[in-house]
Write a protein that holds these residues in place. Structure first.
Motif, PDB file in Angstrom:
ATOM      1  N   UNK A   1       0.865  -1.178   0.000  1.00 40.93           N
ATOM      2  CA  UNK A   1       0.000   0.000   0.000  1.00 40.93           C
ATOM      3  C   UNK A   1       0.899   1.225   0.000  1.00 40.93           C
ATOM      4  N   UNK A   2       0.822   2.000  -1.063  1.00 39.59           N
ATOM      5  CA  UNK A   2       1.701   3.159  -1.234  1.00 39.59           C
ATOM      6  C   UNK A   2       0.877   4.447  -1.200  1.00 39.59           C
ATOM      7  N   UNK A   3       1.147   5.275  -0.195  1.00 40.88           N
ATOM      8  CA  UNK A   3       0.517   6.588  -0.043  1.00 40.88           C
ATOM      9  C   UNK A   3      -1.001   6.525  -0.158  1.00 40.88           C
ATOM     10  N   UNK A   4      -1.575   5.535   0.535  1.00 43.38           N
ATOM     11  CA  UNK A   4      -3.028   5.394   0.515  1.00 43.38           C
ATOM     12  C   UNK A   4      -3.605   5.180   1.897  1.00 43.38           C
ATOM     13  N   UNK A   5      -2.753   5.069   2.926  1.00 43.32           N
ATOM     14  CA  UNK A   5      -3.180   4.914   4.310  1.00 43.32           C
ATOM     15  C   UNK A   5      -2.952   6.239   5.036  1.00 43.32           C
TER      16      UNK A   5
ATOM     17  N   UNK B   1      12.523  -8.031 -14.930  1.00 41.64           N
ATOM     18  CA  UNK B   1      13.355  -8.363 -16.089  1.00 41.64           C
ATOM     19  C   UNK B   1      12.825  -9.534 -16.899  1.00 41.64           C
ATOM     20  N   UNK B   2      11.559  -9.939 -16.664  1.00 41.20           N
ATOM     21  CA  UNK B   2      11.050 -11.106 -17.388  1.00 41.20           C
ATOM     22  C   UNK B   2       9.565 -10.916 -17.687  1.00 41.20           C
ATOM     23  N   UNK B   3       9.150 -11.066 -18.934  1.00 40.61           N
ATOM     24  CA  UNK B   3       9.926 -11.548 -20.087  1.00 40.61           C
ATOM     25  C   UNK B   3      10.826 -10.500 -20.725  1.00 40.61           C
ATOM     26  N   UNK B   4      10.700  -9.245 -20.269  1.00 38.14           N
ATOM     27  CA  UNK B   4      11.570  -8.173 -20.765  1.00 38.14           C
ATOM     28  C   UNK B   4      11.820  -7.219 -19.602  1.00 38.14           C
ATOM     29  N   UNK B   5      12.839  -6.392 -19.742  1.00 36.11           N
ATOM     30  CA  UNK B   5      13.109  -5.410 -18.696  1.00 36.11           C
ATOM     31  C   UNK B   5      12.009  -4.352 -18.710  1.00 36.11           C
ATOM     32  N   UNK B   6      11.434  -4.111 -17.544  1.00 37.90           N
ATOM     33  CA  UNK B   6      10.352  -3.143 -17.406  1.00 37.90           C
ATOM     34  C   UNK B   6      10.534  -2.376 -16.106  1.00 37.90           C
ATOM     35  N   UNK B   7      10.405  -1.083 -16.141  1.00 35.42           N
ATOM     36  CA  UNK B   7      10.443  -0.280 -14.933  1.00 35.42           C
ATOM     37  C   UNK B   7       9.319   0.738 -14.982  1.00 35.42           C
ATOM     38  N   UNK B   8       8.779   1.056 -13.817  1.00 36.65           N
ATOM     39  CA  UNK B   8       7.689   2.033 -13.760  1.00 36.65           C
ATOM     40  C   UNK B   8       7.554   2.594 -12.356  1.00 36.65           C
ATOM     41  N   UNK B   9       7.113   3.836 -12.286  1.00 30.40           N
ATOM     42  CA  UNK B   9       6.752   4.431 -11.007  1.00 30.40           C
ATOM     43  C   UNK B   9       5.378   3.908 -10.613  1.00 30.40           C
ATOM     44  N   UNK B  10       5.218   3.597  -9.327  1.00 34.92           N
ATOM     45  CA  UNK B  10       3.982   3.009  -8.829  1.00 34.92           C
ATOM     46  C   UNK B  10       3.055   4.110  -8.331  1.00 34.92           C
ATOM     47  N   UNK B  11       1.813   4.088  -8.798  1.00 30.61           N
ATOM     48  CA  UNK B  11       0.829   5.079  -8.385  1.00 30.61           C
ATOM     49  C   UNK B  11       0.334   4.768  -6.976  1.00 30.61           C
ATOM     50  N   UNK B  12      -0.112   5.769  -6.223  1.00 31.77           N
ATOM     51  CA  UNK B  12      -0.703   5.503  -4.915  1.00 31.77           C
ATOM     52  C   UNK B  12      -1.839   4.491  -5.018  1.00 31.77           C
ATOM     53  N   UNK B  13      -1.897   3.598  -4.035  1.00 34.36           N
ATOM     54  CA  UNK B  13      -2.910   2.551  -4.029  1.00 34.36           C
ATOM     55  C   UNK B  13      -2.341   1.254  -3.504  1.00 34.36           C
TER      56      UNK B  13
ATOM     57  N   UNK C   1      -9.451  -3.655   2.318  1.00 35.35           N
ATOM     58  CA  UNK C   1     -10.544  -3.606   3.289  1.00 35.35           C
ATOM     59  C   UNK C   1     -10.039  -3.187   4.663  1.00 35.35           C
ATOM     60  N   UNK C   2      -8.841  -3.626   5.016  1.00 31.82           N
ATOM     61  CA  UNK C   2      -8.250  -3.246   6.306  1.00 31.82           C
ATOM     62  C   UNK C   2      -8.004  -1.741   6.341  1.00 31.82           C
ATOM     63  N   UNK C   3      -7.484  -1.175   5.268  1.00 31.04           N
ATOM     64  CA  UNK C   3      -7.255   0.274   5.217  1.00 31.04           C
ATOM     65  C   UNK C   3      -8.585   1.021   5.310  1.00 31.04           C
ATOM     66  N   UNK C   4      -9.591   0.555   4.581  1.00 33.94           N
ATOM     67  CA  UNK C   4     -10.896   1.204   4.603  1.00 33.94           C
ATOM     68  C   UNK C   4     -11.541   1.148   5.978  1.00 33.94           C
ATOM     69  N   UNK C   5     -11.268   0.089   6.740  1.00 33.16           N
ATOM     70  CA  UNK C   5     -11.884  -0.073   8.054  1.00 33.16           C
ATOM     71  C   UNK C   5     -11.381   0.941   9.069  1.00 33.16           C
ATOM     72  N   UNK C   6     -10.155   1.425   8.877  1.00 36.91           N
ATOM     73  CA  UNK C   6      -9.575   2.369   9.809  1.00 36.91           C
ATOM     74  C   UNK C   6      -9.028   1.753  11.071  1.00 36.91           C
ATOM     75  N   UNK C   7      -9.037   0.427  11.178  1.00 35.15           N
ATOM     76  CA  UNK C   7      -8.535  -0.238  12.375  1.00 35.15           C
ATOM     77  C   UNK C   7      -7.011  -0.265  12.381  1.00 35.15           C
ATOM     78  N   UNK C   8      -6.412  -0.146  13.566  1.00 35.66           N
ATOM     79  CA  UNK C   8      -4.956  -0.196  13.684  1.00 35.66           C
ATOM     80  C   UNK C   8      -4.415  -1.579  13.939  1.00 35.66           C
ATOM     81  N   UNK C   9      -5.271  -2.541  14.248  1.00 40.44           N
ATOM     82  CA  UNK C   9      -4.862  -3.911  14.528  1.00 40.44           C
ATOM     83  C   UNK C   9      -4.438  -4.590  13.230  1.00 40.44           C
ATOM     84  N   UNK C  10      -3.227  -5.139  13.212  1.00 43.55           N
ATOM     85  CA  UNK C  10      -2.701  -5.757  11.995  1.00 43.55           C
ATOM     86  C   UNK C  10      -3.112  -7.226  11.837  1.00 43.55           C
ATOM     87  N   UNK C  11      -3.924  -7.759  12.739  1.00 40.79           N
ATOM     88  CA  UNK C  11      -4.298  -9.177  12.674  1.00 40.79           C
ATOM     89  C   UNK C  11      -4.903  -9.586  11.330  1.00 40.79           C
ATOM     90  N   UNK C  12      -5.740  -8.764  10.689  1.00 42.54           N
ATOM     91  CA  UNK C  12      -6.281  -9.189   9.384  1.00 42.54           C
ATOM     92  C   UNK C  12      -5.191  -9.455   8.347  1.00 42.54           C
TER      93      UNK C  12
END
Length: 261
Positions: free
Chosen positions: A7-11, A126-138, A163-174
């Motif tokens: 999860x990148x820049x979405x919490x 690098x498979x099947x070809x070399x690919x690089x990209x910046x990852x969008x938030x999400x 769903x865990x992010x949407x719930x707003x709970x801080x417990x990491x058990x899920x």
């Protein structure tokens, strides 16, 4: 590392979250999560080749690598475990590091690499070809296919994280429960990577239990918007027997003891 959700820049609290499983032969020598004295990286360590699969540094930068499954691809080359450490041991930003590494990516056996710093999260494969990209938030996922390829266990883990992010709970058990999910995917949903149906079934579970091969570690990384965070590893032996767990902060502040074995 054979499964990870990011999860990148979405919490609201955590700039970066990573939750993943490392699947490996149980006989492969491995050191538990620790702060490496030679570099300050917080990671487990592959004692056969010296690298790691998932790690965190003192500035809140993180990296994770998975293998790409292709029984016909070469496995000759530098250790893929050196890819995360190669980023975490340098001062380069994520985009610049990936740009430089892309030129030599084909020297490695097939891999997916994700590296993140304060400003960017960047993918290199690098498979099947070399690919690089910046990852969008999400929320994104990787297993042993390409980036965001929707294998059943990748879809499951990403869905739980969303769903865990949407719930707003801080417990990491899920997230821990999702990483421990040993259910086999239906045949109709399995990928065909050339290893045969029986192995595809076995490897379709998020958590793999076996006498010689299986999930060796489950790991969660959380980094806040100030670059402060932690890494928590749970370790397992043959047939999924729990062996111990370790939690470390990246600012050297103590965390409650959870049995650092």
């Amino acid at each position: 590392m054979c499964l990870v959700a990011i999860a990148w820049k979405t919490h609201p609290r955590w700039r970066l979250l990573m939750a993943g499983n490392r699947d490996e032969w149980h006989a492969r020598p491995t050191a538990a999560l620790a702060c490496w004295t030679d570099s300050g990286i917080r990671a487990g360590r592959d004692l056969q080749s010296g690298g790691t699969w998932m790690g965190l540094d003192g500035r809140g930068r993180a990296a994770v690598v998975t293998n790409v499954r292709d029984p016909f691809a070469t496995t000759i080359g530098p250790s893929r475990g050196g890819l995360p450490t190669g980023f975490l041991e340098t001062a380069a930003g994520a985009p610049a590091h990936v740009e430089a590494l892309a030129a030599e990516a084909n020297a490695f056996a097939p891999f997916n690499l994700l590296v993140a710093d304060a400003g960017a999260c960047v993918y290199l494969g690098n498979h099947p070809r070399v690919e690089r990209r910046a990852i969008a938030p999400g929320v994104h996922g990787m297993s042993n296919g390409g980036f965001d390829v929707a294998w059943p266990k990748t879809r499951m883990l990403c869905s739980v994280m969303e769903k865990w992010i949407e719930s707003g709970h801080g417990d990491f058990d899920p997230l821990w429960n999702a990483l421990a999910d040993g259910r086999i995917a239906p045949d109709a949903e399995l990928p065909d990577t050339g290893i045969g149906l029986e192995k595809e079934r076995m490897l379709s579970a998020a958590f793999i239990r076996g006498p010689t091969y299986g999930t060796r570690a489950s790991t969660i990384i959380a980094v806040d918007h100030e670059g402060k965070g932690w890494i928590h590893e749970r370790r397992f032996g043959p047939e999924g027997v729990f062996l111990g767990e370790t939690r470390l902060r990246n600012d050297d502040a103590p965390m409650p003891d959870v049995g650092a074995t």
